[in-house]
Design a protein around this motif. Structure first.
Motif, PDB file in Angstrom:
ATOM      1  N   GLU A   1       0.832  -1.202   0.000  1.00 36.61           N
ATOM      2  CA  GLU A   1       0.000   0.000   0.000  1.00 36.61           C
ATOM      3  C   GLU A   1       0.868   1.255   0.000  1.00 36.61           C
ATOM      4  O   GLU A   1       0.559   2.248  -0.676  1.00 36.61           O
ATOM      5  CB  GLU A   1      -0.925  -0.009   1.215  1.00 36.61           C
ATOM      6  N   ALA A   2       1.979   1.216   0.722  1.00 41.46           N
ATOM      7  CA  ALA A   2       2.906   2.352   0.696  1.00 41.46           C
ATOM      8  C   ALA A   2       3.482   2.546  -0.703  1.00 41.46           C
ATOM      9  O   ALA A   2       3.667   3.684  -1.161  1.00 41.46           O
ATOM     10  CB  ALA A   2       4.028   2.130   1.711  1.00 41.46           C
ATOM     11  N   LEU A   3       3.746   1.443  -1.395  1.00 41.38           N
ATOM     12  CA  LEU A   3       4.245   1.543  -2.769  1.00 41.38           C
ATOM     13  C   LEU A   3       3.223   2.238  -3.657  1.00 41.38           C
ATOM     14  O   LEU A   3       3.577   3.111  -4.461  1.00 41.38           O
ATOM     15  CB  LEU A   3       4.563   0.151  -3.308  1.00 41.38           C
ATOM     16  N   ARG A   4       1.963   1.860  -3.516  1.00 41.33           N
ATOM     17  CA  ARG A   4       0.922   2.511  -4.321  1.00 41.33           C
ATOM     18  C   ARG A   4       0.883   4.008  -4.028  1.00 41.33           C
ATOM     19  O   ARG A   4       0.851   4.841  -4.950  1.00 41.33           O
ATOM     20  CB  ARG A   4      -0.442   1.882  -4.031  1.00 41.33           C
ATOM     21  N   ALA A   5       0.903   4.366  -2.754  1.00 43.19           N
ATOM     22  CA  ALA A   5       0.828   5.779  -2.384  1.00 43.19           C
ATOM     23  C   ALA A   5       2.049   6.549  -2.884  1.00 43.19           C
ATOM     24  O   ALA A   5       1.922   7.668  -3.411  1.00 43.19           O
ATOM     25  CB  ALA A   5       0.699   5.902  -0.867  1.00 43.19           C
ATOM     26  N   ASN A   6       3.227   5.974  -2.740  1.00 46.78           N
ATOM     27  CA  ASN A   6       4.442   6.656  -3.203  1.00 46.78           C
ATOM     28  C   ASN A   6       4.462   6.803  -4.717  1.00 46.78           C
ATOM     29  O   ASN A   6       4.898   7.833  -5.247  1.00 46.78           O
ATOM     30  CB  ASN A   6       5.680   5.891  -2.733  1.00 46.78           C
ATOM     31  N   ALA A   7       3.996   5.769  -5.433  1.00 48.76           N
ATOM     32  CA  ALA A   7       3.973   5.843  -6.897  1.00 48.76           C
ATOM     33  C   ALA A   7       2.980   6.896  -7.371  1.00 48.76           C
ATOM     34  O   ALA A   7       3.261   7.656  -8.310  1.00 48.76           O
ATOM     35  CB  ALA A   7       3.626   4.478  -7.479  1.00 48.76           C
TER      36      ALA A   7
ATOM     37  N   ALA B   1       1.969   9.516  -5.675  1.00 43.73           N
ATOM     38  CA  ALA B   1       2.486  10.838  -5.317  1.00 43.73           C
ATOM     39  C   ALA B   1       3.564  11.285  -6.295  1.00 43.73           C
ATOM     40  O   ALA B   1       3.602  12.457  -6.710  1.00 43.73           O
ATOM     41  CB  ALA B   1       3.037  10.806  -3.890  1.00 43.73           C
ATOM     42  N   LEU B   2       4.437  10.361  -6.687  1.00 38.97           N
ATOM     43  CA  LEU B   2       5.485  10.717  -7.642  1.00 38.97           C
ATOM     44  C   LEU B   2       4.883  11.080  -8.996  1.00 38.97           C
ATOM     45  O   LEU B   2       5.308  12.056  -9.635  1.00 38.97           O
ATOM     46  CB  LEU B   2       6.467   9.556  -7.793  1.00 38.97           C
ATOM     47  N   ALA B   3       3.883  10.319  -9.427  1.00 36.03           N
ATOM     48  CA  ALA B   3       3.229  10.642 -10.702  1.00 36.03           C
ATOM     49  C   ALA B   3       2.589  12.021 -10.646  1.00 36.03           C
ATOM     50  O   ALA B   3       2.594  12.766 -11.638  1.00 36.03           O
ATOM     51  CB  ALA B   3       2.184   9.579 -11.034  1.00 36.03           C
TER      52      ALA B   3
ATOM     53  N   ASP C   1      12.353  17.228 -11.312  1.00 33.32           N
ATOM     54  CA  ASP C   1      13.513  16.991 -12.163  1.00 33.32           C
ATOM     55  C   ASP C   1      13.362  15.628 -12.838  1.00 33.32           C
ATOM     56  O   ASP C   1      13.319  14.591 -12.165  1.00 33.32           O
ATOM     57  CB  ASP C   1      14.786  17.031 -11.321  1.00 33.32           C
ATOM     58  N   ALA C   2      13.268  15.611 -14.166  1.00 33.83           N
ATOM     59  CA  ALA C   2      12.963  14.377 -14.888  1.00 33.83           C
ATOM     60  C   ALA C   2      14.045  13.322 -14.687  1.00 33.83           C
ATOM     61  O   ALA C   2      13.740  12.132 -14.530  1.00 33.83           O
ATOM     62  CB  ALA C   2      12.779  14.669 -16.375  1.00 33.83           C
ATOM     63  N   ALA C   3      15.298  13.729 -14.700  1.00 33.77           N
ATOM     64  CA  ALA C   3      16.380  12.759 -14.535  1.00 33.77           C
ATOM     65  C   ALA C   3      16.283  12.069 -13.180  1.00 33.77           C
ATOM     66  O   ALA C   3      16.502  10.855 -13.063  1.00 33.77           O
ATOM     67  CB  ALA C   3      17.730  13.445 -14.690  1.00 33.77           C
ATOM     68  N   ARG C   4      15.929  12.835 -12.164  1.00 36.79           N
ATOM     69  CA  ARG C   4      15.804  12.266 -10.820  1.00 36.79           C
ATOM     70  C   ARG C   4      14.619  11.294 -10.745  1.00 36.79           C
ATOM     71  O   ARG C   4      14.720  10.213 -10.169  1.00 36.79           O
ATOM     72  CB  ARG C   4      15.629  13.405  -9.809  1.00 36.79           C
ATOM     73  N   VAL C   5      13.507  11.678 -11.358  1.00 37.75           N
ATOM     74  CA  VAL C   5      12.327  10.805 -11.358  1.00 37.75           C
ATOM     75  C   VAL C   5      12.618   9.518 -12.123  1.00 37.75           C
ATOM     76  O   VAL C   5      12.295   8.411 -11.666  1.00 37.75           O
ATOM     77  CB  VAL C   5      11.116  11.538 -11.964  1.00 37.75           C
TER      78      VAL C   5
ATOM     79  N   ALA D   1       9.876   7.543  -2.970  1.00 36.33           N
ATOM     80  CA  ALA D   1       9.632   8.626  -2.010  1.00 36.33           C
ATOM     81  C   ALA D   1      10.733   9.676  -2.054  1.00 36.33           C
ATOM     82  O   ALA D   1      10.494  10.857  -1.765  1.00 36.33           O
ATOM     83  CB  ALA D   1       9.510   8.051  -0.600  1.00 36.33           C
ATOM     84  N   GLY D   2      11.943   9.268  -2.429  1.00 34.02           N
ATOM     85  CA  GLY D   2      13.065  10.199  -2.407  1.00 34.02           C
ATOM     86  C   GLY D   2      13.260  10.985  -3.685  1.00 34.02           C
ATOM     87  O   GLY D   2      14.153  11.842  -3.758  1.00 34.02           O
ATOM     88  N   ALA D   3      12.449  10.711  -4.703  1.00 38.44           N
ATOM     89  CA  ALA D   3      12.642  11.393  -5.995  1.00 38.44           C
ATOM     90  C   ALA D   3      12.045  12.794  -5.979  1.00 38.44           C
ATOM     91  O   ALA D   3      11.026  13.036  -5.343  1.00 38.44           O
ATOM     92  CB  ALA D   3      11.999  10.572  -7.102  1.00 38.44           C
TER      93      ALA D   3
END
Length: 558
Positions: A457-463, A465-467, A474-478, A556-558
Motif C-alpha cells: 500500500e505504501a508503494l501505491r501511495a508513493n507511486a 504521489a510521484l506521478a 527533475d525528470a532525470a531524478r524521477v 519517495a526520495g525522488a
C-alpha cells in the motif's frame, strides 16, 4: 508527456517497405548457427546501417539442437513423424518400449504410473514441461499426439539458455517424437482396448555447441552512455518462418527506420537486437547477452519491448497482449489508439526471449495479435501454420502487419520520447495487493501478512504521489527512481529472486517469490509440514519486504 505517438510516424508505417523485407526473409531457412541464418542477418544489418544505426554482429558459443530425420513404427507400419530440438537421438535400430498413456502430460497424469523405460503417449504439442516430468519419471521416450494433422516443431529443453554444469542434468533424457492426431489417436485407442502396440521411435538430433550471431543496432540518446530502450526479436526460424519471426523482424526494421527520422526528440537511446538461438537453444542468444552485458543492462536499460509474429492472417484478437503490470497502461493506450481494440490486460508469461527479469527490466508484448478461439487446442493462438513448413509469406496480412507495427511504433516512441518514463508502479502495487489479499485469504490468519500488505500500500501511495509531481520535478531524478524501483520489483514479480541466473523455462506463478506462502497455506494446521513451510515463508516474506523497502525509498526520495 510527449505526443503519445506522432501521427506522422504512425501514418508513415509502410506496407510496401515491410513487404520488401518479408520477400527477403522468405528466401532463407534460418536455423540457429547456420550460414543461411548469418547471411540473412547480414541483410538486416545493411538496413540498420542505412537507417543510421551503429551496428555490430556478435558471435558467441551456444548449445544448439537441430532436429533431423525422424520416424515412428507402430506394429511394423511406418508413421509420419518429427523429432524435436533437445530430444535425445534414438539408439541404433530405434527406441522401443511399452507404451503408457499419460493424458495431457501433467504431474497428476504421471502420478501412480510406472513409466520407467517406457514410451509415454501424451496429448498435444511437445513442450518442456512434459519432457521434464517424463525424464524425472524415468521414461525412455515420449510420443506426442498432435492436435491435428500438422506436426509442430518445438524445443523441449526446460533449461533457459545454454546449460551450466548445475543445469545440465535437467536437460531432457528422452527420445521425443510427434505424430498426427489420427495416428496418435489410433495408438491411444489400442491402449484403451487393452492392447499393447509395438512402437519404435527413430530420431536423429544434432545437439552441441555452435557459434551463433546476435545483431545489435544502436542510436544513442542525448547522453552516449545514458539510458536506452531495448527493442528485440529473434531472427532464427523453423523452416522459412515468414510470420515467425520474419514479420516481427519487418516490424522492428520499420519502427527503427521511422524512429530514427526524429532522433532529435529522443530522451533516451534505442538498442535493437536480433537474436539467434530462440527456436533451437531455448533463448540462448538473449540469455548469453544478459550474462555478458549484465552490468550495462542493469545500469542503462529502461524497458524491453519484444516482437514476435506480427500481422498473421486472421489475427483479429489484440485484447490479451501481455505486459508487466507497470506497462499495462501503456499497452492498453497503444492498442486502443492504434487499433480501436480494448485491452483487457494480461500478465506476461515468461517466453519470447524475456531473459531480463532477473536484472529488473520491465518488459512488454512478444506476440501482439492472435487468432480468435478455435476448436483445435494449440499451444498458442498464432495460427495452425506456426512452427510448420506452411509458415510462408501468404500467412502475413499486409494490413494487419501495418496495424500491429503502429502499436509497436506507439509504445517505442513513448518510451523513447516521454520526458518521464511511462512506468506505472501504482498499477504494479495494486496488482501485488490483489495477489497478497488472495494469499492472505487462503492462509486465514496462520501467517502475519500485514507487513507485506502495508508495504504494498505504501508503494501505491508513493507511486501515485510521484506521478502527481512528475510534471514539475527533475525528470532525470524521477527516471532514476523509476529505474531503481524496477530493479527491486521486477525480480520478485517474475523470478524466484536470484538476479544473476535464469529460472527454468517452465511456467512460473505470479510473484514466484511468494510461492512459499502459497505452499504454507496448503499444509495442515499444527503439522510438522506447516512448521517447515513457515520457515520458508518467513524467508520469502523478508525477500519481498526488502524489495518493497528499496522501491519505496526510491520513489519517495525522488
Amino acid at each position: 508527456m510527449a505526443d503519445p505517438a506522432p501521427s506522422a510516424l504512425c501514418a508513415a508505417v509502410s506496407a510496401t517497405v515491410m513487404q520488401g523485407h518479408l520477400r527477403e526473409f522468405a528466401r532463407w531457412v534460418k536455423l540457429s548457427g547456420t550460414p543461411e541464418e548469418l547471411q540473412s542477418l547480414r541483410t538486416v544489418q545493411a538496413r540498420l546501417d542505412e537507417y543510421g544505426y551503429r551496428t555490430q554482429m556478435l558471435m558467441h558459443d551456444a548449445y544448439i539442437s537441430l532436429p533431423g530425420r525422424a520416424s515412428v513404427v507402430a506394429d511394423g507400419a511406418p508413421l509420419t513423424a518429427i523429432t524435436h530440438s533437445h530430444s535425445r537421438s534414438s539408439p541404433q535400430g530405434g527406441l522401443s518400449g511399452r507404451l503408457v498413456y499419460v493424458g495431457d502430460g501433467r504431474a497428476a497424469d504421471f502420478a501412480g504410473k510406472d513409466v520407467r523405460g517406457a514410451i509415454v503417449l501424451a496429448e498435444g504439442i511437445a513442450n518442456p514441461q512434459v519432457a521434464r516430468l517424463a525424464s524425472l519419471a524415468g521414461a525412455a521416450g515420449q510420443l506426442h499426439i498432435s492436435p491435428h494433422h500438422h506436426l509442430h516443431e518445438m524445443c523441449v529443453s526446460p533449461v533457459w539458455g545454454s546449460p551450466t554444469p548445475q543445469t545440465l542434468a535437467q536437460m531432457p533424457a528422452t527420445v521425443v517424437c510427434t505424430v498426427s492426431n489420427a495416428d496418435g489417436s489410433a495408438l491411444r485407442d489400442q491402449l484403451e482396448q487393452g492392447k499393447q502396440p509395438q512402437v519404435v521411435l527413430h530420431a536423429a538430433v544434432d545437439t552441441g555447441w555452435r557459434k551463433t550471431p546476435i545483431l545489435v543496432g544502436d542510436i544513442d540518446g542525448p547522453e552516449p552512455d545514458g539510458p536506452f530502450v531495448l527493442f528485440s526479436g529473434h531472427h532464427d526460424t523453423w523452416y522459412y518462418g515468414v510470420m515467425d519471426n520474419g514479420s516481427a523482424n519487418a516490424t522492428m526494421l520499420e519502427v527503427a527506420r521511422l524512429a530514427a527520422t526524429r532522433r532529435a526528440e529522443w530522451q533516451r537511446g534505442l538498442r535493437v537486437c536480433f537474436w539467434s538461438g530462440h527456436s533451437h537453444g531455448r533463448y540462448s542468444g538473449s540469455a548469453w547477452y544478459v550474462d555478458e552485458h549484465w552490468e550495462e543492462l542493469e545500469r542503462r536499460c529502461v524497458a524491453h519491448v519484444n516482437v514476435d509474429s506480427t500481422g498473421g492472417i486472421g489475427a483479429t484478437e489484440l485484447s490479451d497482449a501481455a505486459a508487466v503490470s507497470e506497462l499495462i497502461p501503456l499497452a492498453g493506450e497503444a492498442i486502443r489508439e492504434q487499433t480501436g481494440h480494448q485491452h483487457r490486460g494480461k500478465r506476461k508469461a515468461r517466453s519470447s526471449d524475456d531473459s531480463f527479469p532477473g536484472i529488473g527490466i520491465p518488459s512488454m508484448f512478444g506476440a501482439l495479435s492472435e487468432q480468435p478461439p478455435g476448436p483445435v487446442k494449440l499451444r498458442n493462438a498464432l495460427g495452425w501454420w506456426w512452427h510448420t513448413p506452411e509458415d510462408l509469406i501468404d500467412k502475413v496480412d499486409p494490413d494487419f502487419l501495418v496495424r500491429d507495427t503502429k502499436v509497436f511504433m506507439h509504445v517505442v516512441w513513448r518510451l523513447l520520447a516521454d520526458r518521464v518514463l511511462p512506468l506505472d508502479y501504482a498499477a504494479h502495487a495494486r496488482a501485488l495487493g490483489e495477489e497478497l489479499a488472495a494469499i492472505g485469504a487462503t492462509l486465514a490468519g496462520r501467517f502475519p501478512m500485514a507487513p507485506l500488505t502495508e508495504a504494498a500500500e505504501a508503494l501505491r501511495a508513493n507511486a501515485e504521489a510521484l506521478a502527481g509531481r512528475a510534471a514539475t520535478a527533475d525528470a532525470a531524478r524521477v527516471n532514476a527512481a523509476l529505474m531503481r524501483a524496477s530493479r527491486a520489483l521486477v525480480p520478485i514479480d517474475y523470478s524466484h529472486g536470484d538476479r544473476f541466473t535464469h529460472d527454468p523455462a517452465l511456467p512460473n506463478p505470479a510473484w514466484p517469490t511468494l510461492q512459499p506462502l502459497r505452499d504454507l497455506a496448503a499444509t495442515a494446521p499444527g503439522s510438522d509440514a506447516e512448521k517447515f513451510a513457515t520457515v520458508a515463508a518467513m524467508r520469502a516474506r523478508n525477500r519481498v519486504l526488502h524489495a518493497l523497502r528499496e522501491a519505496n525509498a526510491a520513489l519517495a526520495g525522488a
